[in-house]
Design a protein around this motif. Structure first.
Motif, mmCIF file in Angstrom:
data_model
loop_
_atom_site.group_PDB
_atom_site.id
_atom_site.type_symbol
_atom_site.label_atom_id
_atom_site.label_comp_id
_atom_site.label_asym_id
_atom_site.label_seq_id
_atom_site.Cartn_x
_atom_site.Cartn_y
_atom_site.Cartn_z
ATOM 1 N N ASP A 1 -51.270 -8.541 24.860
ATOM 2 C CA ASP A 1 -50.008 -9.185 25.254
ATOM 3 C C ASP A 1 -49.604 -8.774 26.671
ATOM 4 N N VAL A 2 -49.875 -7.523 27.017
ATOM 5 C CA VAL A 2 -49.474 -7.022 28.344
ATOM 6 C C VAL A 2 -50.721 -6.831 29.223
ATOM 7 N N LEU B 1 -50.564 -6.018 32.817
ATOM 8 C CA LEU B 1 -50.274 -4.629 33.204
ATOM 9 C C LEU B 1 -51.444 -3.714 32.855
ATOM 10 N N TRP B 2 -52.106 -4.015 31.743
ATOM 11 C CA TRP B 2 -53.233 -3.197 31.280
ATOM 12 C C TRP B 2 -54.402 -3.251 32.280
#
Ligand code: 4AD
Ligand code: MG
Length: 434
Positions: free
Chosen positions: A120-121, A124-125
């Motif tokens: 989902d992120v 950012l990951w």
């Protein structure tokens, strides 16, 4: 600030700036304050490094900023590089100035998060050490593939992505509404390659392919990068040698240039250096015998599944090549084996660790009537392929080629459990966002 000269963390970790005063730009990876000292670990695109910011060595504003800044804040640090065995990587910066370019909000990625949340992120990951390491390997693998084909005299040419017909079976075609008409995203450059090869003779392409694969496996994406080659005047053997050549060149370059990255992922440079041609070869019939000896029965004519590919590569450190698959269930353009008309002159290169088929290729059928018949047998309308069939009407010559899944190759090189980590923003049946 501005007096030290700008350096990267990677250079510091190689010992290039020890004892010097430098300036570094990056993002906070980890931070803690103990007494009058802030230990701020900084990351940039090349690695991570600790900066020690002592209250008595910097201005009060700088120390306050260091205490306050959260993970992923963008910072500039100025100071002296010292070798220190206790610091991660063996070096640190003793800071005499520290500036926060942007104070980050509380970063959503902390410890022990589920795979689903990390997807989902993903935006950012992608900043994580694991992801950036893989991206650097991917960069090297792509470079090696281009280098290999150019060094061997292949022209890089590009097919269209929007196409009127597929080449790898209707089940995995993505449909596009083309101003009210039905079009498809490309599955492979196959049909275009066979037109272009009669013009350019030795050609290759590295670009996206699309497969509406509904199966959720650890080795299927719906959008992947495909390295494809096609060569005129040659048969299956010649292109198998190119498949071995390009894979071993990619492995060798990664072993040379990306040592830290692959070691962190669990591969050794020695393993990759040993991936030299020739790879072990067996026919489909021989593969069935090997499988039978391992207690796995495969009905003749059935494609090899993950389970079987895993068994065939068990304990092998190089990929295994299986040739001469049964014609049933093979694409219409693959050449019949003149000695055994129920087989095709086709091959797969199979990687270990559950990655399976990395390359699929074949010699191509040159006979117009045979291809038309194969199209009909597979429920296709030869009329939809009429332009393609001109390659068998005007100077048809023996030719052969293959397609290699770049993410499969990277998954195997990096020993990744799931193919999605071989690409920054994976497209899988369940997800096309972010
Ligand atoms: O075996 P495939 O379907 O062969 C072709 O498309 C040929 N027309 C290629 C050619 O001869 N020019 O696909 C080739 C390779 C596979 O071996 C696999 O590595 C990769 O493409 N591949 C996928 N990779 C990730 N996700 C998927 N859904 C893939 N489907 C195929
Ligand atoms: Mg295949």
């Amino acid at each position: 600030m501005g007096l030290g000269f700008m350096v990267s963390i990677g250079e510091i970790l190689k010992g290039r700036h020890t004892g010097k005063v430098v300036e570094l730009r990056g993002w906070i990876y980890r931070t803690r304050t103990v007494g009058g000292k802030a230990f701020v670990v900084i990351r940039d695109a090349t690695g991570i490094l600790q900066a020690t910011i002592s209250r008595d060595a910097v201005s009060p504003e700088a120390f306050q900023a260091a205490e306050k800044a959260l993970i992923e804040s963008a910072v500039v640090v100025h100071g002296k590089v010292v070798a220190d065995k206790r610091a991660p990587g063996g070096y640190e910066i003793q800071s005499d100035d520290f500036k926060v370019v942007h104070f980050a909000e509380k970063f959503p990625i902390q410890e022990d998060l589920s795979e689903e949340f990390l997807l989902d992120v993903r935006h950012l990951w992608v900043r994580s050490q694991k992801m950036t390491g893989i991206f650097r390997v991917r960069h090297t693998v792509f470079g090696a593939v281009h280098e290999y084909f150019r060094e061997h005299g292949f022209w890089e040419v590009q097919p269209p992505m929007i196409t009127p017909a597929g080449s790898e079976g209707g089940a995995t075609l993505f449909e596009v509404d083309y101003f009210g008409r039905k079009a498809f995203l490309t599955q492979s450059w196959q049909l275009y390659a066979e037109a272009l090869v009669l013009a350019m003779e030795k050609i290759y392409y590295v670009g996206p392919s699309f497969r509406a694969e509904k199966s959720r496996t650890t080795r299927h994406l719906t959008e992947y990068w495909h390295a494809e080659m096609e060569e005129a005047w040659v048969g299956m053997d010649a292109v198998i040698r190119h498949a071995e050549g390009v894979i071993s060149q990619a492995c060798a370059l990664v072993a040379e240039e990306r040592v830290e990255e692959i070691v962190a992922l669990g591969r050794t440079p020695e393993f990759l250096k040993a991936v030299k041609p020739p790879f072990e070869r067996m026919t489909y019939d021989e593969a069935l015998k090997v499988l039978k000896a391992k207690g796995i029965e495969v009905e003749w004519g059935k494609d090899l599944r993950t389970l079987e590919e895993r068994a065939l590569t068990e304990g092998k450190s190089k990929p295994v090549i299986v040739t001469h698959y049964p014609r049933v269930s093979q694409a219409f353009y693959k050449a019949r084996d003149p000695k055994h008309p129920d087989l095709v002159l086709g091959f797969d290169v199979i990687g270990g660790d559950g990655v399976g088929e990395i390359v699929g290729g074949s010699e191509r059928e040159t006979d117009l009537e045979t291809i038309k018949k194969a199209l009909l047998e597979q429920g296709e309308d030869p009329k939809a392929y009429d332009w393609y069939l001109d390659s068998r009407r005007f100077g048809s010559v023996q030719h052969a080629g293959f397609g290699m899944g770049m993410e499969r190759l990277i998954q195997w090189i990096c020993k990744l459990g799931h193919i999605r980590d071989a690409v920054p923003f994976p497209r899988t049946p369940g997800r096309f966002s972010p």
